[in-house]
Design an enzyme around this catalytic site. Structure first.
Site, PDB file in Angstrom:
ATOM      1  N   ASP A 268     -17.888  12.163 -34.266  1.00  0.00           N
ATOM      2  CA  ASP A 268     -17.603  13.426 -33.615  1.00  0.00           C
ATOM      3  C   ASP A 268     -17.447  14.485 -34.692  1.00  0.00           C
ATOM      4  O   ASP A 268     -16.836  14.237 -35.730  1.00  0.00           O
ATOM      5  CB  ASP A 268     -16.320  13.342 -32.788  1.00  0.00           C
ATOM      6  CG  ASP A 268     -16.503  12.560 -31.502  1.00  0.00           C
ATOM      7  OD1 ASP A 268     -17.659  12.317 -31.108  1.00  0.00           O
ATOM      8  OD2 ASP A 268     -15.484  12.191 -30.889  1.00  0.00           O
TER       9      ASP A 268
ATOM     10  N   TRP B  22     -17.523   5.302 -33.784  1.00  0.00           N
ATOM     11  CA  TRP B  22     -17.884   4.153 -32.967  1.00  0.00           C
ATOM     12  C   TRP B  22     -19.324   3.838 -33.299  1.00  0.00           C
ATOM     13  O   TRP B  22     -20.043   4.684 -33.833  1.00  0.00           O
ATOM     14  CB  TRP B  22     -17.626   4.392 -31.485  1.00  0.00           C
ATOM     15  CG  TRP B  22     -18.575   5.278 -30.741  1.00  0.00           C
ATOM     16  CD1 TRP B  22     -19.652   4.898 -30.015  1.00  0.00           C
ATOM     17  CD2 TRP B  22     -18.508   6.707 -30.620  1.00  0.00           C
ATOM     18  NE1 TRP B  22     -20.264   5.983 -29.438  1.00  0.00           N
ATOM     19  CE2 TRP B  22     -19.583   7.116 -29.805  1.00  0.00           C
ATOM     20  CE3 TRP B  22     -17.658   7.676 -31.122  1.00  0.00           C
ATOM     21  CZ2 TRP B  22     -19.822   8.433 -29.477  1.00  0.00           C
ATOM     22  CZ3 TRP B  22     -17.897   8.995 -30.807  1.00  0.00           C
ATOM     23  CH2 TRP B  22     -18.952   9.354 -29.992  1.00  0.00           C
TER      24      TRP B  22
ATOM     25  N   ASN C 270     -17.091   4.689 -26.484  1.00  0.00           N
ATOM     26  CA  ASN C 270     -17.364   6.101 -26.706  1.00  0.00           C
ATOM     27  C   ASN C 270     -16.441   6.997 -25.886  1.00  0.00           C
ATOM     28  O   ASN C 270     -16.665   8.189 -25.821  1.00  0.00           O
ATOM     29  CB  ASN C 270     -18.833   6.419 -26.409  1.00  0.00           C
ATOM     30  CG  ASN C 270     -19.215   6.166 -24.967  1.00  0.00           C
ATOM     31  OD1 ASN C 270     -18.370   5.980 -24.098  1.00  0.00           O
ATOM     32  ND2 ASN C 270     -20.510   6.153 -24.702  1.00  0.00           N
ATOM     33  N   ASP C 271     -15.398   6.453 -25.286  1.00  0.00           N
ATOM     34  CA  ASP C 271     -14.517   7.221 -24.412  1.00  0.00           C
ATOM     35  C   ASP C 271     -13.256   7.727 -25.100  1.00  0.00           C
ATOM     36  O   ASP C 271     -12.327   8.157 -24.440  1.00  0.00           O
ATOM     37  CB  ASP C 271     -14.112   6.370 -23.207  1.00  0.00           C
ATOM     38  CG  ASP C 271     -15.307   6.068 -22.322  1.00  0.00           C
ATOM     39  OD1 ASP C 271     -16.201   6.919 -22.228  1.00  0.00           O
ATOM     40  OD2 ASP C 271     -15.344   4.982 -21.737  1.00  0.00           O
TER      41      ASP C 271
ATOM     42  N   ASP D  41     -21.757   9.772 -26.181  1.00  0.00           N
ATOM     43  CA  ASP D  41     -21.024  10.402 -25.089  1.00  0.00           C
ATOM     44  C   ASP D  41     -20.480  11.720 -25.610  1.00  0.00           C
ATOM     45  O   ASP D  41     -19.533  11.727 -26.385  1.00  0.00           O
ATOM     46  CB  ASP D  41     -19.887   9.498 -24.619  1.00  0.00           C
ATOM     47  CG  ASP D  41     -19.179  10.045 -23.387  1.00  0.00           C
ATOM     48  OD1 ASP D  41     -19.562  11.118 -22.891  1.00  0.00           O
ATOM     49  OD2 ASP D  41     -18.236   9.395 -22.917  1.00  0.00           O
TER      50      ASP D  41
END
Length: 171
Positions: A117, A98, A145-146, A73
């Site tokens: 990230d 994640w 993934n949020d 994401d």
């Protein structure tokens, strides 16, 4: 009664008047939950590629349909000056990740993918990809993934793009 006993009784009665059992239990529960956060199953540390034979690659790493991106994401680092497993110059990978399990169409096997990230520069803005296969709600953070995973970096919590590093074959 001694003076110390009277003071203790006065303080106990004052606390009993201003605090209910429910609020006491709520505060106790919140404290226990906050203390258990470090115990959640989140992979900490730098994402490293697997040792031994690498999986066969098939597909375009700049496309959302690429096999490693089944739970990604964000912006793809392969479109932002990096690759599927390395951050663009001027950014650094987040120390927490994640994870997801993706099927590689080249060999038909499942692989554990670590999504990091890359942080330090403003968002790349190219190749946004949101695939939520097997994504879990935020209360199961190791596979959600949020979240903003840029916490704990030396360069700050500014998100740039996301990596998809193969950790190994799923057993």
């Amino acid at each position: 009664m001694t003076r110390l006993d009277r003071i203790a009784e006065h303080m106990a009665r004052k606390a009993a008047k201003s605090t209910s059992r429910r609020s006491f239990l709520a505060k106790l529960g919140f404290g226990a939950a906050a203390a258990s956060l470090p115990l959640l199953p989140v992979r900490r540390g730098r994402a490293e590629t697997i040792q031994g034979p690498q999986p066969q690659e098939k597909g375009n790493p700049e496309s959302c349909d690429y096999w490693r991106y089944c739970a990604i994401d964000g912006y793809l680092c392969s479109c932002c000056g990096g690759s599927t497993s390395s951050c663009p110059p001027g950014t650094e990978p987040s120390p927490i990740t994640w994870v997801g399990t993706c099927r590689n169409p080249a060999d038909g096997r499942e692989y554990v993918i670590s999504y990091n990230d890359c942080c330090g520069k403003s968002s790349c803005g190219r190749c946004v990809c949101t695939r939520n296969e097997r994504d879990t709600p935020i209360y199961a953070p190791s596979t959600s993934n949020d979240l903003d995973w840029c916490l704990g970096t030396q360069v700050g919590a500014v998100y740039n793009c996301s990596l998809a590093v193969v950790l190994g074959a799923a057993e």
